[in-house]
Scaffold this motif. Sequence first.
Motif, PDB file in Angstrom:
ATOM      1  N   UNK A   1      64.002  18.420  22.454  1.00  0.00           N
ATOM      2  CA  UNK A   1      64.900  17.933  21.406  1.00  0.00           C
ATOM      3  C   UNK A   1      65.050  19.033  20.384  1.00  0.00           C
ATOM      4  N   UNK A   2      66.233  19.156  19.795  1.00  0.00           N
ATOM      5  CA  UNK A   2      66.418  20.171  18.768  1.00  0.00           C
ATOM      6  C   UNK A   2      65.784  19.710  17.459  1.00  0.00           C
ATOM      7  N   UNK A   3      65.897  20.522  16.435  1.00  0.00           N
ATOM      8  CA  UNK A   3      65.227  20.216  15.166  1.00  0.00           C
ATOM      9  C   UNK A   3      65.774  18.954  14.513  1.00  0.00           C
ATOM     10  N   UNK A   4      66.976  18.525  14.922  1.00  0.00           N
ATOM     11  CA  UNK A   4      67.558  17.300  14.376  1.00  0.00           C
ATOM     12  C   UNK A   4      67.276  16.088  15.250  1.00  0.00           C
ATOM     13  N   UNK A   5      66.542  16.293  16.356  1.00  0.00           N
ATOM     14  CA  UNK A   5      66.157  15.182  17.208  1.00  0.00           C
ATOM     15  C   UNK A   5      67.114  14.881  18.341  1.00  0.00           C
ATOM     16  N   UNK A   6      68.127  15.717  18.561  1.00  0.00           N
ATOM     17  CA  UNK A   6      69.052  15.509  19.673  1.00  0.00           C
ATOM     18  C   UNK A   6      68.376  15.912  20.980  1.00  0.00           C
ATOM     19  N   UNK A   7      68.321  15.009  21.948  1.00  0.00           N
ATOM     20  CA  UNK A   7      67.509  15.213  23.142  1.00  0.00           C
ATOM     21  C   UNK A   7      68.251  15.956  24.244  1.00  0.00           C
ATOM     22  N   UNK A   8      67.457  16.566  25.124  1.00  0.00           N
ATOM     23  CA  UNK A   8      67.967  17.310  26.271  1.00  0.00           C
ATOM     24  C   UNK A   8      66.983  17.130  27.417  1.00  0.00           C
ATOM     25  N   UNK A   9      67.496  17.163  28.651  1.00  0.00           N
ATOM     26  CA  UNK A   9      66.642  17.017  29.821  1.00  0.00           C
ATOM     27  C   UNK A   9      67.175  17.920  30.919  1.00  0.00           C
ATOM     28  N   UNK A  10      66.291  18.684  31.575  1.00  0.00           N
ATOM     29  CA  UNK A  10      66.727  19.620  32.611  1.00  0.00           C
ATOM     30  C   UNK A  10      65.694  19.680  33.724  1.00  0.00           C
ATOM     31  N   UNK A  11      66.170  19.713  34.973  1.00  0.00           N
ATOM     32  CA  UNK A  11      65.250  19.851  36.093  1.00  0.00           C
ATOM     33  C   UNK A  11      64.881  21.323  36.264  1.00  0.00           C
ATOM     34  N   UNK A  12      63.582  21.576  36.406  1.00  0.00           N
ATOM     35  CA  UNK A  12      63.074  22.941  36.557  1.00  0.00           C
ATOM     36  C   UNK A  12      62.011  22.929  37.647  1.00  0.00           C
ATOM     37  N   UNK A  13      62.178  23.802  38.647  1.00  0.00           N
ATOM     38  CA  UNK A  13      61.237  23.830  39.773  1.00  0.00           C
ATOM     39  C   UNK A  13      60.188  24.922  39.661  1.00  0.00           C
ATOM     40  N   UNK A  14      60.388  25.881  38.771  1.00  0.00           N
ATOM     41  CA  UNK A  14      59.449  27.005  38.663  1.00  0.00           C
ATOM     42  C   UNK A  14      58.421  26.750  37.566  1.00  0.00           C
ATOM     43  N   UNK A  15      57.616  25.712  37.758  1.00  0.00           N
ATOM     44  CA  UNK A  15      56.518  25.370  36.848  1.00  0.00           C
ATOM     45  C   UNK A  15      55.212  25.682  37.573  1.00  0.00           C
ATOM     46  N   UNK A  16      54.282  26.369  36.900  1.00  0.00           N
ATOM     47  CA  UNK A  16      53.082  26.823  37.598  1.00  0.00           C
ATOM     48  C   UNK A  16      51.856  26.827  36.678  1.00  0.00           C
ATOM     49  N   UNK A  17      50.687  26.641  37.301  1.00  0.00           N
ATOM     50  CA  UNK A  17      49.399  26.639  36.596  1.00  0.00           C
ATOM     51  C   UNK A  17      49.034  28.058  36.192  1.00  0.00           C
ATOM     52  N   UNK A  18      48.579  28.240  34.950  1.00  0.00           N
ATOM     53  CA  UNK A  18      48.114  29.540  34.473  1.00  0.00           C
ATOM     54  C   UNK A  18      46.629  29.559  34.151  1.00  0.00           C
ATOM     55  N   UNK A  19      46.062  28.445  33.768  1.00  0.00           N
ATOM     56  CA  UNK A  19      44.646  28.407  33.423  1.00  0.00           C
ATOM     57  C   UNK A  19      44.253  27.031  32.930  1.00  0.00           C
ATOM     58  N   UNK A  20      42.943  26.752  33.023  1.00  0.00           N
ATOM     59  CA  UNK A  20      42.448  25.426  32.637  1.00  0.00           C
ATOM     60  C   UNK A  20      41.761  25.403  31.283  1.00  0.00           C
ATOM     61  N   UNK A  21      41.321  26.557  30.791  1.00  0.00           N
ATOM     62  CA  UNK A  21      40.645  26.603  29.499  1.00  0.00           C
ATOM     63  C   UNK A  21      41.062  27.861  28.746  1.00  0.00           C
TER      64      UNK A  21
END
Length: 211
Positions: free
Chosen positions: A35-55
């Motif tokens: 959401x932008x700073x005024x609270x207007x929402x957005x939604x997008x599909x993204x497939x390149x999400x990946x784990x970087x670390x647990x701690x």
Amino acid sequence: MQLDNAAINALEKRYRAALINSVTGFKPANVVGTADSEGNSNLAIISSVFHLGSQPPLIGMIIRPSPVERHTLDNVLDTGSYTINHVASSFIEAAHQTAARYPRQQSEFVATGLTELYVDGVHAPFVAEANIRLGMALREHHPLAINGTHMVIGEIQWLDIPDACVAEDGSIDLAAAETVALSGLDSYHSTQRVARMAYAKPDLPPKKLDQ
């Protein structure tokens, strides 16, 4: 099919995009809420999400180049807040539709019929229909000179996972959560666990764990 680098680069643009987007195998299917700073929402599909670390608990994602408006990236950089929501089999069509280039003033939540869900302390909206939801805080942003993409690194601030999907050791049963996988640009797949393996050690043979 065997192609060298010159042959790959000579392929027709859309054919090459479909081929190279598929060649890495199955990818996670997530819709990223902002959401932008005024609270207007957005939604997008993204497939390149990946784990970087647990701690600390870090998750990375790649956002494509920005010759056109990138509402998700703009909102993340503006507010430092976003959500990652697993796509479930029950809302594949709506999730895929978020890839359409809606104007900035048009919320993809409204356009696709998905439901905004807000949690105290997280500025960005979650997807109520998702079974697994992550609230993220921006930690680093790296424009990548090699191809103009953007790497966004965030730290998990909030997690929502069904209790029945979490094993005693903390591992998550994604099949039970109805999380789907994505191949290429537009193919969605249900998941089923084939095997779970014990921790690999050089002095022990491979061992399957009980399902």
